[in-house]
Design a protein around this motif. Structure first.
Motif, PDB file in Angstrom:
ATOM      1  N   ILE A   1       0.835  -1.203   0.000  1.00  0.00           N
ATOM      2  CA  ILE A   1       0.000   0.000   0.000  1.00  0.00           C
ATOM      3  C   ILE A   1       0.868   1.250   0.000  1.00  0.00           C
ATOM      4  CG2 ILE A   1      -1.713   1.309   1.313  1.00  0.00           C
ATOM      5  CD1 ILE A   1      -2.731  -1.374   2.412  1.00  0.00           C
ATOM      6  N   ALA A   2       1.923   1.244   0.817  1.00  0.00           N
ATOM      7  CA  ALA A   2       2.819   2.398   0.902  1.00  0.00           C
ATOM      8  C   ALA A   2       3.528   2.651  -0.426  1.00  0.00           C
ATOM      9  CB  ALA A   2       3.840   2.186   2.018  1.00  0.00           C
ATOM     10  N   LEU A   3       4.070   1.585  -1.014  1.00  0.00           N
ATOM     11  CA  LEU A   3       4.827   1.743  -2.248  1.00  0.00           C
ATOM     12  C   LEU A   3       3.932   2.153  -3.411  1.00  0.00           C
ATOM     13  CD1 LEU A   3       7.783   1.549  -3.038  1.00  0.00           C
ATOM     14  CD2 LEU A   3       7.385  -0.798  -3.775  1.00  0.00           C
ATOM     15  N   SER A   4       2.679   1.720  -3.404  1.00  0.00           N
ATOM     16  CA  SER A   4       1.758   2.063  -4.494  1.00  0.00           C
ATOM     17  C   SER A   4       1.347   3.533  -4.467  1.00  0.00           C
ATOM     18  CB  SER A   4       0.506   1.178  -4.424  1.00  0.00           C
ATOM     19  OG  SER A   4      -0.248   1.463  -3.271  1.00  0.00           O
ATOM     20  N   SER A   5       1.681   4.240  -3.373  1.00  0.00           N
ATOM     21  CA  SER A   5       1.337   5.661  -3.285  1.00  0.00           C
ATOM     22  C   SER A   5       2.313   6.534  -4.071  1.00  0.00           C
ATOM     23  CB  SER A   5       1.296   6.112  -1.826  1.00  0.00           C
ATOM     24  OG  SER A   5       2.582   6.031  -1.237  1.00  0.00           O
ATOM     25  N   TYR A   6       3.369   5.930  -4.609  1.00  0.00           N
ATOM     26  CA  TYR A   6       4.355   6.655  -5.425  1.00  0.00           C
ATOM     27  C   TYR A   6       4.258   6.170  -6.868  1.00  0.00           C
ATOM     28  CZ  TYR A   6       6.434   7.549  -0.828  1.00  0.00           C
ATOM     29  OH  TYR A   6       6.644   7.914   0.463  1.00  0.00           O
ATOM     30  N   ASN A   7       4.630   7.047  -7.800  1.00  0.00           N
ATOM     31  CA  ASN A   7       4.692   6.608  -9.197  1.00  0.00           C
ATOM     32  C   ASN A   7       6.129   6.228  -9.547  1.00  0.00           C
ATOM     33  OD1 ASN A   7       6.161   9.000 -10.056  1.00  0.00           O
ATOM     34  ND2 ASN A   7       4.210  10.109  -9.987  1.00  0.00           N
ATOM     35  N   LEU A   8       6.301   5.618 -10.702  1.00  0.00           N
ATOM     36  CA  LEU A   8       7.611   5.106 -11.108  1.00  0.00           C
ATOM     37  C   LEU A   8       8.643   6.226 -11.236  1.00  0.00           C
ATOM     38  CD1 LEU A   8       9.333   2.700 -11.991  1.00  0.00           C
ATOM     39  CD2 LEU A   8       8.509   3.048 -14.323  1.00  0.00           C
ATOM     40  N   ASP A   9       8.231   7.390 -11.709  1.00  0.00           N
ATOM     41  CA  ASP A   9       9.165   8.505 -11.871  1.00  0.00           C
ATOM     42  C   ASP A   9       9.756   8.936 -10.536  1.00  0.00           C
ATOM     43  OD1 ASP A   9       8.846   8.565 -14.589  1.00  0.00           O
ATOM     44  OD2 ASP A   9       7.302  10.126 -14.573  1.00  0.00           O
ATOM     45  N   GLU A  10       8.935   8.938  -9.472  1.00  0.00           N
ATOM     46  CA  GLU A  10       9.423   9.309  -8.145  1.00  0.00           C
ATOM     47  C   GLU A  10      10.456   8.301  -7.646  1.00  0.00           C
ATOM     48  OE1 GLU A  10       6.036  11.445  -5.567  1.00  0.00           O
ATOM     49  OE2 GLU A  10       5.311   9.630  -6.563  1.00  0.00           O
ATOM     50  N   LEU A  11      10.180   7.031  -7.886  1.00  0.00           N
ATOM     51  CA  LEU A  11      11.106   5.978  -7.450  1.00  0.00           C
ATOM     52  C   LEU A  11      12.433   6.081  -8.196  1.00  0.00           C
ATOM     53  CD1 LEU A  11      11.790   3.399  -5.891  1.00  0.00           C
ATOM     54  CD2 LEU A  11      10.593   2.098  -7.653  1.00  0.00           C
ATOM     55  N   LEU A  12      12.361   6.269  -9.511  1.00  0.00           N
ATOM     56  CA  LEU A  12      13.574   6.354 -10.314  1.00  0.00           C
ATOM     57  C   LEU A  12      14.386   7.602  -9.985  1.00  0.00           C
ATOM     58  CD1 LEU A  12      12.242   5.171 -13.793  1.00  0.00           C
ATOM     59  CD2 LEU A  12      13.600   3.877 -12.146  1.00  0.00           C
TER      60      LEU A  12
END
Length: 214
Positions: free
Chosen positions: A36-47
């Motif tokens: 749930i926590a990780l799904s609150s971010y999009n791929l661009d934020e992670l990268l």
């Protein structure tokens, strides 16, 4: 191994830094909170964070280390820690007796027995700690009491083994010390080699995401 220590220390500091930005989950579902926590971010934020951490860790000086794997591991720690820190404060973790982490659902990578005799196990992925019966296997939950005792840097460290599933876990027989548990996981890699040589396995990598037994 010294270079791995430096990376581990930095990941630990990153985790502390981002954990101060505590965030509440929309709902608490034990063992599902990580997703749930990780799904609150999009791929661009992670990268983007992964690239920032990569520069901070200066991994180009560390030959033989999977740069992307380490930076991704650290970025995931940073992004989920604000939610994990709030979850730990709101969840009654003392009543959690399962072998899966209450936050992310992963298996433990390290075990601790304090001076009081109580046992805790530490999630290999998010580093959450929770109480666990001393005689139960961290993997298959069968009761086991077999172990071998070693001394590392003047500290007692056990290797607890289970003959039902042939898995093992290292157990620190102490709790109060200055260094993060992740560093002690790395300091005792020789015990992983010993356990593997005896035919046992650990279904989780080290606390920095690297399986040193391969």
């Amino acid at each position: 191994m010294q270079r791995i220590y430096k990376i581990a220390e930095k990941i630990y500091k990153i985790k502390q830094k981002y954990g101060l930005k505590s965030k509440q989950l929309s709902c608490i579902k034990p063992s599902k909170c990580f997703d749930i926590a990780l799904s609150s971010y999009n791929l661009d934020e992670l990268l983007s964070l992964q690239e920032e951490i990569s520069q901070d860790l200066n991994l180009q000086t560390f030959e033989g280390i999977d740069r992307n794997k380490i930076t991704f591991f650290a970025a995931v720690h940073a992004l989920t820690e604000p939610y994990r820190s709030r979850f730990i404060k709101s969840f009654d973790i003392n009543n959690w007796q399962k072998c899966e982490c209450p936050f992310c659902g992963s298996k433990a990578g390290l075990s601790i027995i304090s001076d009081s005799g109580a046992r805790k196990i530490i999630c290999h992925l998010c580093w959450t700690e929770w109480s666990y019966p001393r005689l139960k296997c961290f993997n298959c939950e069968q009761e086991t009491s077999e172990y071998s005792l070693f001394e590392i840097s003047e500290r007692e460290v056990r290797v607890d083994i289970c003959n039902s599933c042939k898995c093992y876990i290292k157990t620190l027989v102490f709790e109060n010390f200055d260094e993060p548990y992740v560093l002690w996981d790395l300091k005792t890699v020789s015990l992983d080699d010993w356990a593997v040589s005896k035919g046992y396995k650990k279904p989780t990598p080290s606390l920095v995401g690297i399986d040193f037994t391969k």
